[in-house]
Design a protein around this motif. Structure first.
Motif, PDB file in Angstrom:
ATOM      1  N   LEU A 207       0.826  -1.211   0.000  1.00 17.12           N
ATOM      2  CA  LEU A 207       0.000   0.000   0.000  1.00 17.12           C
ATOM      3  C   LEU A 207       0.858   1.258   0.000  1.00 17.12           C
ATOM      4  O   LEU A 207       0.409   2.317  -0.445  1.00 17.12           O
ATOM      5  CB  LEU A 207      -0.942  -0.015   1.208  1.00 17.12           C
ATOM      6  N   GLY A 208       2.099   1.138   0.480  1.00 15.89           N
ATOM      7  CA  GLY A 208       3.014   2.263   0.388  1.00 15.89           C
ATOM      8  C   GLY A 208       3.308   2.615  -1.065  1.00 15.89           C
ATOM      9  O   GLY A 208       3.399   3.792  -1.430  1.00 15.89           O
ATOM     10  N   TYR A 209       3.431   1.580  -1.903  1.00 18.23           N
ATOM     11  CA  TYR A 209       3.612   1.826  -3.339  1.00 18.23           C
ATOM     12  C   TYR A 209       2.363   2.449  -3.946  1.00 18.23           C
ATOM     13  O   TYR A 209       2.443   3.273  -4.862  1.00 18.23           O
ATOM     14  CB  TYR A 209       3.952   0.521  -4.056  1.00 18.23           C
ATOM     15  N   VAL A 210       1.188   2.063  -3.434  1.00 19.54           N
ATOM     16  CA  VAL A 210      -0.057   2.673  -3.900  1.00 19.54           C
ATOM     17  C   VAL A 210      -0.059   4.158  -3.564  1.00 19.54           C
ATOM     18  O   VAL A 210      -0.424   5.005  -4.384  1.00 19.54           O
ATOM     19  CB  VAL A 210      -1.275   1.967  -3.274  1.00 19.54           C
ATOM     20  N   ASP A 211       0.356   4.489  -2.333  1.00 20.45           N
ATOM     21  CA  ASP A 211       0.459   5.890  -1.913  1.00 20.45           C
ATOM     22  C   ASP A 211       1.321   6.687  -2.887  1.00 20.45           C
ATOM     23  O   ASP A 211       0.908   7.718  -3.422  1.00 20.45           O
ATOM     24  CB  ASP A 211       1.090   5.986  -0.518  1.00 20.45           C
ATOM     25  N   ARG A 212       2.525   6.196  -3.078  1.00 15.72           N
ATOM     26  CA  ARG A 212       3.486   6.938  -3.892  1.00 15.72           C
ATOM     27  C   ARG A 212       3.078   6.966  -5.360  1.00 15.72           C
ATOM     28  O   ARG A 212       3.256   7.981  -6.039  1.00 15.72           O
ATOM     29  CB  ARG A 212       4.880   6.340  -3.716  1.00 15.72           C
ATOM     30  N   GLY A 213       2.524   5.874  -5.842  1.00 16.71           N
ATOM     31  CA  GLY A 213       2.043   5.862  -7.210  1.00 16.71           C
ATOM     32  C   GLY A 213       0.910   6.849  -7.423  1.00 16.71           C
ATOM     33  O   GLY A 213       0.819   7.512  -8.468  1.00 16.71           O
ATOM     34  N   SER A 214       0.034   6.974  -6.415  1.00 18.74           N
ATOM     35  CA  SER A 214      -1.067   7.936  -6.508  1.00 18.74           C
ATOM     36  C   SER A 214      -0.540   9.353  -6.617  1.00 18.74           C
ATOM     37  O   SER A 214      -1.025  10.159  -7.414  1.00 18.74           O
ATOM     38  CB  SER A 214      -1.977   7.799  -5.284  1.00 18.74           C
ATOM     39  N   ILE A 215       0.476   9.656  -5.821  1.00 18.34           N
ATOM     40  CA  ILE A 215       1.041  11.008  -5.840  1.00 18.34           C
ATOM     41  C   ILE A 215       1.738  11.282  -7.173  1.00 18.34           C
ATOM     42  O   ILE A 215       1.648  12.382  -7.726  1.00 18.34           O
ATOM     43  CB  ILE A 215       2.011  11.193  -4.655  1.00 18.34           C
TER      44      ILE A 215
END
Length: 343
Positions: A207-215
């Protein structure tokens, strides 16, 4: 604080020349410059960006433990001090930057400079630097969490108040968008935390990758709109250098104010370290999605000052934290910390 909890505290390298995530952001900006989304692609990117921001704030809500936040209120003087640095001192310095227009900053860059002053503090890097400098880590955890929570409400309200006539064209509609895209998903995450909190904790890395990908998606959309709108001719190398100089002064002032101001207020060494690192820094993760909602097509210039300031604060605070780690510790019980369980 238990040894198990201590091992979970993130640390940063003693020398941090460039944050890898900043490189990813720069690459995203370059991609938007070379291949900006336009037409139907721009509409699709904008829709995906809106959904990504909502998901981002849902995850923020699902991660924040209400019990930990309430436990951290025991150190309320420290948290009020950090909030005063973040949402009072910073905005006042941002307002003072009006004097830099037009000779140092363009009006658009000054809007972005002021916006970065309204963004909440960071969480992870504040904890990491406080841990490195042997400060009050649990207080830094709570202070960063409180700042992020308060920023969901205070940042758009302050932006509407202080930037009402600026590039973003703030209005009641802008505040409604903030409520629907940021506050509602965050509250949904809080309400559903009982059921989804375990899943979020177990899949923290993914989910950390989801966070950064979203940004990154938000950045691509914003800078694509800037390229299509032809606004980049306003940022010359001279203007960029002037912006970085202004931000260096801003960071130096806030580092000094948070450190010596905390001493005047009677805080001990451990607490002063937490106040300095939590009170002098700004969150890129929270600021970028907010800017995309508040500034719309003008978000590319609005987030540029924040992106530069983020990298600058990491480099400077890494040096300060390394220096503080060599300070002799007091013999008294000054190092006592607020009991907090790190999720």
């Amino acid at each position: 604080m238990s040894s198990r909890t201590s091992r979970r505290i993130p640390t940063l390298p003693s020398w941090l020349p460039v944050d890898p995530y900043i490189l990813a952001l720069i690459g995203t900006v370059a991609l938007a410059a070379l291949l900006p989304a336009s037409g139907a692609a721009a509409e699709a990117a904008s829709g995906a960006s809106t959904g990504a921001v909502a998901l981002l704030f849902f995850l923020y809500g699902a991660r924040l433990s209400t019990a930990e936040a309430l436990d951290g209120l025991k150190h309320w003087r420290l948290h009020l001090t950090v909030l005063a640095c973040t949402f009072l001192a910073f905005p006042l310095l941002g307002l003072a930057s009006h004097g830099l227009v037009p000779h140092v900053l363009t009006p658009q860059l000054q809007d972005g400079f002021l916006f970065l002053c309204l963004v909440p503090s960071t969480i992870q890097s504040s904890i990491a630097f406080t841990s490195m400098a042997r400060g009050n880590v649990p207080a830094a955890i709570c202070a960063g969490s409180f700042s992020s929570l308060a920023g969901i409400l205070l940042t758009p309200l302050l932006a509407a108040l202080l930037l009402g006539g600026g590039t973003g064209g703030f209005s009641a509609d802008s505040l409604v968008k903030i409520v629907l895209q940021l506050l509602v998903p965050f509250l949904a995450g809080q309400l559903l935390r009982r059921w989804v909190g375990g899943f979020v904790a177990r899949h923290k890395k993914v989910l950390g990758y989801v966070d950064r990908g979203s940004i990154l998606l938000v950045v691509y959309t914003a800078f694509s709109e800037g390229m299509v709108g032809g606004i980049w001719h306003q940022v010359t190398p001279v203007r960029l250098g002037a912006l970085m100089a202004a931000e260096a002064v801003l960071l130096a002032l806030m580092l000094s104010l948070s450190w010596y101001g905390a001493k005047r207020l009677g805080f001990g060494r451990a607490d002063r370290i937490a106040i300095q690192f939590a009170g002098s820094k700004k969150s890129l993760a929270a600021g970028l999605p907010m800017a995309s909602v508040l500034f719309g097509a003008h978000a590319s210039l609005a987030v540029l000052p924040l992106m530069l300031f983020h990298q600058m604060q990491l480099m400077v605070c890494a040096v300060i934290a390394k220096r503080r780690s060599r300070d002799p510790l007091p013999e008294s019980g000054e190092m006592s910390q607020v009991p907090v369980t790190v999720a």
